[in-house]
Design a protein around this motif. Sequence first.
Motif, PDB file in Angstrom:
ATOM      1  N   THR A   7      46.576  44.348  49.798  1.00 43.89           N
ATOM      2  CA  THR A   7      45.997  45.390  48.953  1.00 43.89           C
ATOM      3  C   THR A   7      44.727  44.884  48.283  1.00 43.89           C
ATOM      4  O   THR A   7      43.740  45.609  48.177  1.00 43.89           O
ATOM      5  CB  THR A   7      47.028  45.848  47.894  1.00 43.89           C
ATOM      6  N   ARG A   8      44.735  43.630  47.881  1.00 38.19           N
ATOM      7  CA  ARG A   8      43.522  43.055  47.310  1.00 38.19           C
ATOM      8  C   ARG A   8      42.432  43.012  48.377  1.00 38.19           C
ATOM      9  O   ARG A   8      41.276  43.329  48.120  1.00 38.19           O
ATOM     10  CB  ARG A   8      43.801  41.645  46.773  1.00 38.19           C
ATOM     11  N   LEU A  43      42.017  45.003  50.666  1.00 36.31           N
ATOM     12  CA  LEU A  43      41.523  46.355  50.926  1.00 36.31           C
ATOM     13  C   LEU A  43      40.756  46.910  49.733  1.00 36.31           C
ATOM     14  O   LEU A  43      40.597  48.115  49.569  1.00 36.31           O
ATOM     15  CB  LEU A  43      42.687  47.289  51.291  1.00 36.31           C
ATOM     16  N   GLY A  44      40.327  46.004  48.885  1.00 33.49           N
ATOM     17  CA  GLY A  44      39.379  46.386  47.847  1.00 33.49           C
ATOM     18  C   GLY A  44      39.962  46.886  46.542  1.00 33.49           C
ATOM     19  O   GLY A  44      39.234  47.449  45.723  1.00 33.49           O
ATOM     20  N   LYS A  45      41.254  46.699  46.346  1.00 33.41           N
ATOM     21  CA  LYS A  45      41.857  47.218  45.113  1.00 33.41           C
ATOM     22  C   LYS A  45      41.940  46.119  44.049  1.00 33.41           C
ATOM     23  O   LYS A  45      42.390  45.003  44.344  1.00 33.41           O
ATOM     24  CB  LYS A  45      43.273  47.760  45.383  1.00 33.41           C
ATOM     25  N   GLY A  46      41.538  46.455  42.849  1.00 37.10           N
ATOM     26  CA  GLY A  46      41.622  45.511  41.729  1.00 37.10           C
ATOM     27  C   GLY A  46      43.042  45.519  41.187  1.00 37.10           C
ATOM     28  O   GLY A  46      43.399  46.377  40.393  1.00 37.10           O
TER      29      GLY A  46
END
Lengths: 250, 378
Positions: free
Chosen positions: B214-215, B217-220
Amino acid sequence: MLLELKHLRKDFGGLRAVDDVSLNVPEGAIIGLIGPNGSGKSTLINLIAGTIDLTAGQVIFAGEDISGLSADAVFHKGIARGYQEPTLYFKMTVLDNLLLPVKGQRGERPWYAPRWSTWQREERAHALAAMEVLRQVQLLPYYDTLASDLSGGQMKLLEIARALMGAPKLLLLDEPTAGVAPKLAYDIFRQIARLRDDHGITLLIVEHRLEILFDFVDYVYVMHLGNLLAGGSAAEISDHATVREVYFGD
Amino acid sequence: MINIDIGATAIAILTLFGIYSLMAISLNLEYGIAGVPNFGQALFVSIGAYTAGITYTRVLPLLAGLESVHPCGPTMGQALQLRSEIMAAQPLAGFINLGLTFLIAAIVSGAVGFAVSYVTLRLKEEWFLALVLLVGGETVRIVVRGADDFICSHNGISGVAQPFYFLRDPHSSSLLFMLLCLALALVAYVYSQRLAHSPYGRMLKGLRENEDVTRGLGKGISLARAQIMLIGSAIAAVGGVLFALNTGFVNTNDYVVNLTLDIWVMVVLGGIGNNRGALLGAALIAILDRFTQVGAIALNMSGSEIEFNYVRFIAFGLILLLMLRYRPTGLLPESRLTTNAHDVVRRAIGASNQPPTPSRHRDGGHPKHQGGGAMRET
């Protein structure tokens, strides 16, 4: 040049997994990265993607130094990646797997999330875009299926499709055909080639199936024991004496 | 034999159900959906209760236009009488005080949840947060128990009355308080459902399933998890305010680790990641709670030396073990769909598979183009 790696180094304690690697990836190219197991290929992919920290060196992407950026920041710069083992959201549907990486979703902000009317229109557009991507990789009939219920080959395709939803400029793939039957492996590579042809995405691919890889790549880099051993066209690498010695044992 | 007032029992159970629902929904958002293991749920509930203890003794008299009396020590009785009189004679002051209590409790608890999780969840292992909260909850409890300034240390504060106390009719005021609890639980449920079935909920589920991907894939992820801790902690604190009002008493002994365990049992029993499951778990535990209380009273009255209250702990332990062994997803497993996206695709596929009809193809278009048209709508 879309991606430039300058003297990249990665140490894990006393082990130097990547040692002074410099290479270039031109825009619009499909670049292969090969080497025996343990040669540092996956570590190199992890370094570019920001999954692990660099020990030394520079990663220049589209003219910008992105060394040391976190994985999420690297993704926002336009670099997406696939993994050696399918790392999907197995308890989510195929469609949700595709929608998650879409950038800048208003509904991902907690202030807007409970107010459905503020993001449903946007979500609809994303769903239809995802539908088109699923159609391209022939997974549309499975949009409502849990990712865990897909076959190994379909999982690989879904992973590629998922990366595509982030609208990347560069896609890093780590053994996209691992564990997949030869015919499907060719199909996967055809889909990969379409990413470049139809979407203009540049690709850096780690792969062991050289007989397939060499049919699709523009250029190949060879790694051995953390070093860059050679670089050249598929034909040049096939005939490279040192490469044949370390890779094929000739 | 003891006489059981069915109506009063039903009100008591439904009131408890409303309060437990808030706590269970809070933990379900945090752990069930986002995968944040909050082992300090009692801390956030207690923040609500302690806030009630402070506002009912310090703010309420001011809202009523009176001078506040120090609630502890020699003036304890005088202070208790003062707030009882205000709650009986000035309902408006009571309601404003309650609103302020909810607001302050939610803000303080949310801020604590956000701050603690934002710092600790940046570490690789989210279980570090679980330990920090577990220890933090107990530390705060011990500090509050030892400090006279908050809720009169170990004595606690009594006379924290329900807002409908002014009716002077215990049945009516309990009924209205029950409705208040159920209404707030309903609001929390609807809010949580909307949150869970949104792109934000999808992102949280992604974090729960695979943090690294998830990180990538650009998620903070640190911020997203801290945000859900803020929301969950605020809801838990509202539950804590109602919990204190329901018992009429604020005491640190009510906010020990056992309370955290109770809330975990509700979520595991009902269904991890399912808000309806959280409600079901809350309902079952509220009934079990009442049953054990009545059982304990009946046994005491019959002269038995058996401490029936301990049956509750045995039952909770058994429930946890049996659920984890035989039905780890809970009684109501998590729903797999998130947003309207599946309906959109289903309709688009359906539209593209429609057989040709004269009215649709007057322009000579192919049926597949209908699907394309639908797609271009956005």
